[in-house]
Enzyme design. Structure first.
Site, short mmCIF file in Angstrom:
data_model
loop_
_atom_site.label_atom_id
_atom_site.label_comp_id
_atom_site.label_asym_id
_atom_site.label_seq_id
_atom_site.Cartn_x
_atom_site.Cartn_y
_atom_site.Cartn_z
N LYS A 92 -25.80 14.67 -49.76
CA LYS A 92 -26.35 15.66 -48.84
C LYS A 92 -26.61 17.03 -49.49
CE LYS A 92 -26.59 13.25 -45.00
NZ LYS A 92 -27.90 12.99 -44.34
N GLU B 267 -27.40 20.49 -37.98
CA GLU B 267 -26.68 19.48 -37.22
C GLU B 267 -25.91 18.60 -38.20
OE1 GLU B 267 -29.07 16.84 -39.31
OE2 GLU B 267 -29.78 18.69 -38.38
N SER C 125 -23.63 6.59 -51.57
CA SER C 125 -24.15 7.82 -50.99
C SER C 125 -23.09 8.87 -50.73
CB SER C 125 -24.88 7.51 -49.67
OG SER C 125 -24.01 6.87 -48.76
#
Length: 414
Positions: free
Chosen positions: A86, A108, A379
């Site tokens: 991210k 968010e 991830s």
């Protein structure tokens, strides 16, 4: 593909009040990201290296390779600062907001990894930040809530609806509609109105670019298959982007199969988050894509043991690629993901995020389909999910799970 259209998917379905901000962001994306005005992309690359820790390694997985009789390589995005992919997008967007002269960041989050990455980027760049998070996800992801607050951000629980990612996105968009002049909304996935799907994919494409180069360097050739978990799809599109033109490379998007793929559309119940596999065409959060909706077109509540995949939509480019047959969408259910969480931890010493665990559940179920060499994107890391995994593992008789008896109490609690 231009103008944010991917076949019949994409577009800009937003209130008129948001169009000035969308137009401003589209112009900034063209100038700073695509044209590298003011050396923006050079600035970002340097920060991703020195602050983020890029490049991340491509690791040969010895035990997995022996188990499945194929060569398995892991793209280790869990080793990026913050513990997930991210940061690639969050740092890019917060830096872009600063170049645009914005004064405030909102975001968010579902699993908390995007929220954590955004708050880290804001602390690094001296920007105030507010993160919206569904109440259910706040309870599921308490460690990440604390990490966000440690970084100086405010975390606002969203109590409407089921209290998951869908509601968090809706609430963040409401905030943005009333503060567009000073605020930038850092969307965490390849969803939303144009230019967000392009913008997020561009920032996340470093995953696939590195992986492709590392394969050529290590193997002298490209892999037969590339596998990534897919919710909204930032990790997946970032991984696939560099391989899209390589027809010899099969692409697999592993979705959250939840409890079941059976959907009662009349009752409005979706016991999964496998949007590419079970969704239908509709509009959600500013773009036309595949969504989980009932017979009246109302968005259904999705389900996944993994909060980061618990979303009723998917990025429009992923929807297009699946429809065109360039990628195969495959659901993995909750139990298989939990088993894979334990399996990867024990075989490779890597505790994965529950999102990531779905990709390794696919490896267990479909490893024979992947050819001789497969790259799987890790991830994120699973520290955030330990409480959920302990609780969920109590409910199931998983042979892969370790002895959990130490976590019981005289009252039968957890």
């Amino acid at each position: 593909m231009s103008g944010g259209q991917y076949g019949r998917f994409g577009g800009q379905y937003v209130p008129e009040a948001l169009m000035p901000a969308i137009d401003e962001l589209t112009d900034a994306y063209q100038r700073y990201v695509l044209e590298n005005e003011a050396g923006f992309m050079d600035d970002l690359a340097e920060r991703l290296e020195t602050f983020g820790g890029r490049p991340t390694p491509l690791q040969y997985a010895d035990q997995l390779s022996d188990r499945y009789d194929i060569d398995v390589y892991l793209k280790r995005e869990d080793l990026l600062h913050g513990g997930a992919h991210k940061l690639n997008n969050a740092l890019g967007q917060v830096l872009l907001a600063r170049y645009m002269g914005k004064e405030r960041i909102i975001a968010e989050t579902g699993a908390g990894q995007h929220g954590t990455a955004t708050t880290m980027a804001c602390a690094h760049l001296g920007m105030p930040c507010e993160v919206y998070m569904g109440r259910r996800d706040v309870n599921r992801q308490r460690p990440n809530v604390f990490r966000m607050r440690l970084n100086g951000a405010s975390v606002t629980p969203v109590d409407i609806g089921r209290g998951t990612l869908k509601e968090a996105i809706s609430e963040t968009m409401r905030d943005w509609a009333g503060s567009v002049e000073t605020t930038h909304y850092v969307i965490g996935s390849v969803v939303g109105p144009h230019p967000y799907p392009d913008l997020v994919r561009e920032f996340q494409s470093v995953i696939g670019s590195e992986a492709r180069d590392q394969c050529l360097e290590k193997l002298g050739e490209l892999p037969d298959a590339v596998v990534a978990c897919a919710g909204g799809g930032s990790n997946a599109m970032g991984t696939y982007d560099a391989f899209l033109e390589d027809e010899s490379v099969d692409l697999y998007a592993v979705e959250a199969g939840g409890d079941s793929l059976e959907i009662d559309r009349e009752a409005g119940v979706a016991p999964n988050s496998a949007t590419l596999s079970t969704g239908t065409e509709g509009v959600l959060h500013g773009s036309r894509t595949k969504v989980l909706q009932d017979d009246d077109g109302q968005i259904m509540e999705s389900h996944s043991v993994s909060s980061g995949l618990d979303y009723a939509g998917v990025g429009p480019e992923l929807a297009h690629l699946a429809e065109e047959g360039r990628l195969a969408a495959t659901p993995v259910d909750d139990e298989a993901a939990l088993a894979a969480f334990h399996r990867l931890s024990q075989l490779e010493g890597i505790i994965p995020a529950l999102e990531t665990a779905h990709a390794f559940g696919f490896l267990e179920e479909r490893g024979d389909d992947l050819g001789d060499t497969a790259v799987i994107t890790v991830s994120g890391r699973g520290d955030k999910d330990l409480e959920s995994v302990i609780e969920e593992s109590f409910k199931r008789d998983l042979p892969e799970a370790p002895d959990l008896s130490l976590f019981t109490t005289d009252q039968g609690g957890r």
